[in-house]
Design an enzyme around this catalytic site. Structure first.
Site, mmCIF file in Angstrom:
data_model
loop_
_atom_site.group_PDB
_atom_site.id
_atom_site.type_symbol
_atom_site.label_atom_id
_atom_site.label_comp_id
_atom_site.label_asym_id
_atom_site.label_seq_id
_atom_site.Cartn_x
_atom_site.Cartn_y
_atom_site.Cartn_z
ATOM 1 N N HIS A 15 12.766 -29.257 -29.340
ATOM 2 C CA HIS A 15 12.388 -30.662 -29.291
ATOM 3 C C HIS A 15 11.011 -30.816 -28.638
ATOM 4 O O HIS A 15 10.181 -31.594 -29.100
ATOM 5 C CB HIS A 15 13.427 -31.467 -28.504
ATOM 6 C CG HIS A 15 14.832 -31.086 -28.839
ATOM 7 N ND1 HIS A 15 15.782 -30.821 -27.886
ATOM 8 C CD2 HIS A 15 15.434 -30.893 -30.035
ATOM 9 C CE1 HIS A 15 16.921 -30.504 -28.491
ATOM 10 N NE2 HIS A 15 16.741 -30.520 -29.778
ATOM 11 N N ASP B 178 13.142 -38.679 -29.860
ATOM 12 C CA ASP B 178 13.796 -37.757 -30.782
ATOM 13 C C ASP B 178 15.228 -38.222 -31.009
ATOM 14 O O ASP B 178 15.660 -39.249 -30.469
ATOM 15 C CB ASP B 178 13.720 -36.307 -30.277
ATOM 16 C CG ASP B 178 14.477 -36.071 -28.974
ATOM 17 O OD1 ASP B 178 15.369 -36.873 -28.625
ATOM 18 O OD2 ASP B 178 14.194 -35.061 -28.302
ATOM 19 N N GLN C 66 5.357 -16.203 -30.154
ATOM 20 C CA GLN C 66 5.712 -16.184 -31.572
ATOM 21 C C GLN C 66 4.611 -16.662 -32.502
ATOM 22 O O GLN C 66 4.332 -16.031 -33.523
ATOM 23 C CB GLN C 66 6.979 -17.015 -31.801
ATOM 24 C CG GLN C 66 7.425 -17.067 -33.257
ATOM 25 C CD GLN C 66 8.823 -17.591 -33.403
ATOM 26 O OE1 GLN C 66 9.778 -16.947 -32.995
ATOM 27 N NE2 GLN C 66 8.957 -18.776 -33.975
ATOM 28 N N SER D 135 10.504 -22.494 -36.006
ATOM 29 C CA SER D 135 10.214 -21.127 -36.450
ATOM 30 C C SER D 135 9.981 -21.075 -37.948
ATOM 31 O O SER D 135 9.101 -20.358 -38.434
ATOM 32 C CB SER D 135 11.373 -20.202 -36.064
ATOM 33 O OG SER D 135 11.475 -20.064 -34.665
ATOM 34 N N GLU E 52 6.513 -22.357 -38.663
ATOM 35 C CA GLU E 52 5.506 -21.390 -38.214
ATOM 36 C C GLU E 52 5.405 -20.233 -39.209
ATOM 37 O O GLU E 52 4.312 -19.729 -39.489
ATOM 38 C CB GLU E 52 5.847 -20.867 -36.820
ATOM 39 C CG GLU E 52 5.593 -21.887 -35.709
ATOM 40 C CD GLU E 52 5.962 -21.368 -34.337
ATOM 41 O OE1 GLU E 52 6.443 -20.220 -34.239
ATOM 42 O OE2 GLU E 52 5.764 -22.108 -33.358
ATOM 43 N N GLU F 69 21.400 -26.955 -37.104
ATOM 44 C CA GLU F 69 21.256 -27.203 -38.539
ATOM 45 C C GLU F 69 20.725 -25.982 -39.269
ATOM 46 O O GLU F 69 20.288 -26.058 -40.421
ATOM 47 C CB GLU F 69 20.326 -28.412 -38.765
ATOM 48 C CG GLU F 69 18.848 -28.120 -38.869
ATOM 49 C CD GLU F 69 18.137 -27.851 -37.551
ATOM 50 O OE1 GLU F 69 16.901 -27.925 -37.522
ATOM 51 O OE2 GLU F 69 18.822 -27.557 -36.552
ATOM 52 N N GLN F 70 20.791 -24.801 -38.632
ATOM 53 C CA GLN F 70 20.146 -23.603 -39.167
ATOM 54 C C GLN F 70 20.757 -23.110 -40.473
ATOM 55 O O GLN F 70 20.070 -22.513 -41.303
ATOM 56 C CB GLN F 70 20.151 -22.501 -38.101
ATOM 57 C CG GLN F 70 19.280 -22.848 -36.908
ATOM 58 C CD GLN F 70 19.554 -21.984 -35.691
ATOM 59 O OE1 GLN F 70 20.240 -20.960 -35.780
ATOM 60 N NE2 GLN F 70 19.028 -22.392 -34.535
#
Length: 485
Positions: free
Chosen positions: A20, A118, A359, A379, A382, A398-399
């Site tokens: 977030h 959010d 990362q 991720s 990115e 929610e992956q």
């Protein structure tokens, strides 16, 4: 900064967690850099247990682009069970932080023109309404996720029994079908407290003046159109504008330090697109059995790798969500989690990083050509914006939905035959997936997955440039708030 010269003041509210916090920092930076007449303030409710969170905030403050006010998370353990799910904890944290949020907004020298929260901070929309401030919700995920969130109160009335037990996919007007096993974590158990919290988030989003989504038109035109179409989801939103303003990813905040110079120097020595990066995000963990198979799979693949190693868990896939470390100097400890001799056998082709790694710097590096990822949306963006294909390894939140989007809708990732949270993925399947995204066909000199992700990267770049869809959407937002200031 001369307050008198500022036309408007944008205030952002982020709940705890890097998933977030990072997109909110980037949203604030975007406002401040592109629209320099704006003052931007971030109210960051912090977990106080995450070293990574603290470091990211400190780095953001050094840029002086946005003003940051930290609000320590209130003590909530007298209100929830000690093992409460992350969604429950986040919602209760943000609810109990409302007095501090109201005080911060009321005491600002320059009156806020726009208040953006959010999805876990939607209860604070009422504060903005009390103070007569324009209020938006920023969804730090994609439009399909937003569609499921706002449609869940409808599904709650339509469907009997558990969602995961349904034989048919969930149907959301105008959107791709959602397989029952892809539902977000709070929907796994309709009798849980976190499901009640999540369902109410779907209702409260409808109280906002507009919605910003970290996606862009070219990536999700179908789902964004469904949210606007009054014959589809737009009927639920009742003319609330939905703006795709992404992809907002980490770019401007320095995240590297001397600690990681040897890693970056090692990457400099590797061939282009030859290294696969493995990370399960700031809060993800895997079991000891899965870690063993992953190590063997990487070794069998014979591909170069950078692996962010975190202690295995027997608890849950999100066990590190509130306790993320920024880095850990105890490098020798990682050997305790891995097969005997793994470090010596892979010394020439692999690098292990304990707990956390820079990362965005890694994914931007020319030598990185693949990403084994938990599929968190930060991720994912990115990876896509750097043209890096993925192995989708969803763990929580929610992956699972993100993984389906990447594999089936966009074709920029591969994934295990069975969800990793249901079954240990064996070493042979891991090695096969690694080779599939990393190895370039010797005859054709190409990899189709890499070709697709590079095409999407180009569309992402265009969306943010002047004349692009996301640039235009942000300009419309700024025009709205400045006209009301």
């Amino acid at each position: 900064m001369d307050i008198q010269k500022l036309a408007a003041h944008v205030v952002l509210l982020s709940s705890p967690g890097l998933g977030h916090l990072i997109p909110f920092i980037e949203l604030g930076n975007h406002f401040a850099l592109i629209h320099t007449h704006l003052k931007v303030t971030l109210l960051a409710v912090t977990s106080q247990t995450s070293e990574a969170e603290t470091q990211i905030l400190n780095s953001a403050m050094k840029t002086n682009l946005i003003n940051i006010i930290q609000i320590p998370s209130p003590n909530i353990f007298h209100l929830i069970e000690y093992d409460a799910a992350p969604v429950t904890r986040l919602c209760v944290m943000m609810r109990e932080a409302k007095p501090s949020i109201r005080k911060a907004l009321s005491n600002m020298t320059l009156r806020p023109s726009l208040f953006i929260v959010d999805i876990f901070g939607t209860e604070s929309l009422s504060i903005a309404k009390e103070l007569r401030i324009l209020n938006y919700v920023f969804v730090a995920s994609h439009a399909k996720f937003l569609s499921l969130v706002i449609y869940t109160p409808v599904l709650d009335k339509q469907i009997e029994g558990q969602y995961v037990d349904q034989e048919e996919p969930l149907k959301i007007p105008g959107c791709n079908l959602v397989p029952p096993e892809d539902v977000v974590d709070p929907m796994l158990d309709r009798n849980s407290v976190q499901y009640e919290e999540y369902r109410e988030v779907g209702n409260r989003i409808l109280e906002s003046d507009a919605i910003l989504v970290n996606t862009w038109e070219e990536l999700e035109h179908k789902h964004l159109q469904a949210l606007r179409d009054e014959d589809l989801l737009g009927q639920i939103l009742n003319k609330i504008p939905v703006h795709g303003i992404g992809p907002l990813v980490r770019q401007r905040v320095s995240e590297t330090s001397e600690e990681f110079e040897p890693l970056l120097q090692w990457l400099d020595k590797q061939p282009n697109e030859s290294v696969i990066y493995i990370s399960f995000g700031s809060g993800g963990t895997i079991s000891f059995e899965q870690m063993t198979e992953l190590a063997w799979g990487l070794e069998l693949s014979q591909q170069r790798f950078v692996w962010v190693v975190r202690a295995p868990t027997k608890v849950s896939a999100d066990a590190a969500f509130f306790t993320t470390k920024y880095f850990n100097s105890g490098d020798n400890e990682v050997a305790d989690y891995l097969p005997e001799g793994f470090l010596s056998r892979t010394n020439n082709i692999g690098t292990l990083i304990p707990e956390w790694a820079p990362q965005s710097s890694i994914l931007r590096h020319r030598s990185v050509g693949g990403f084994l990822s938990h599929c968190g949306w930060n991720s994912t963006l990115e990876s896509i914006t750097n043209g890096v294909p993925m192995i989708a390894w969803p763990l929580y939140a929610e992956q699972r939905m993100n993984a389906t989007l990447l594999v089936e809708d966009l074709g920029v990732a591969v994934r295990p035959k069975v969800l990793p949270t249901k079954k240990v993925v064996d070493r042979e399947e891991i090695a096969s997936m690694v080779r599939e995204i990393m190895v370039v066909d010797e005859n054709m000199k190409r990899n189709p997955i890499r070709g697709r992700v590079k095409k999407i990267r180009h569309s992402a770049e265009k969306a943010l440039l002047k004349g692009g869809s996301s640039y235009a959407a942000m300009s419309r937002v700024v025009k709205t708030i400045t006209s009301k200031s």
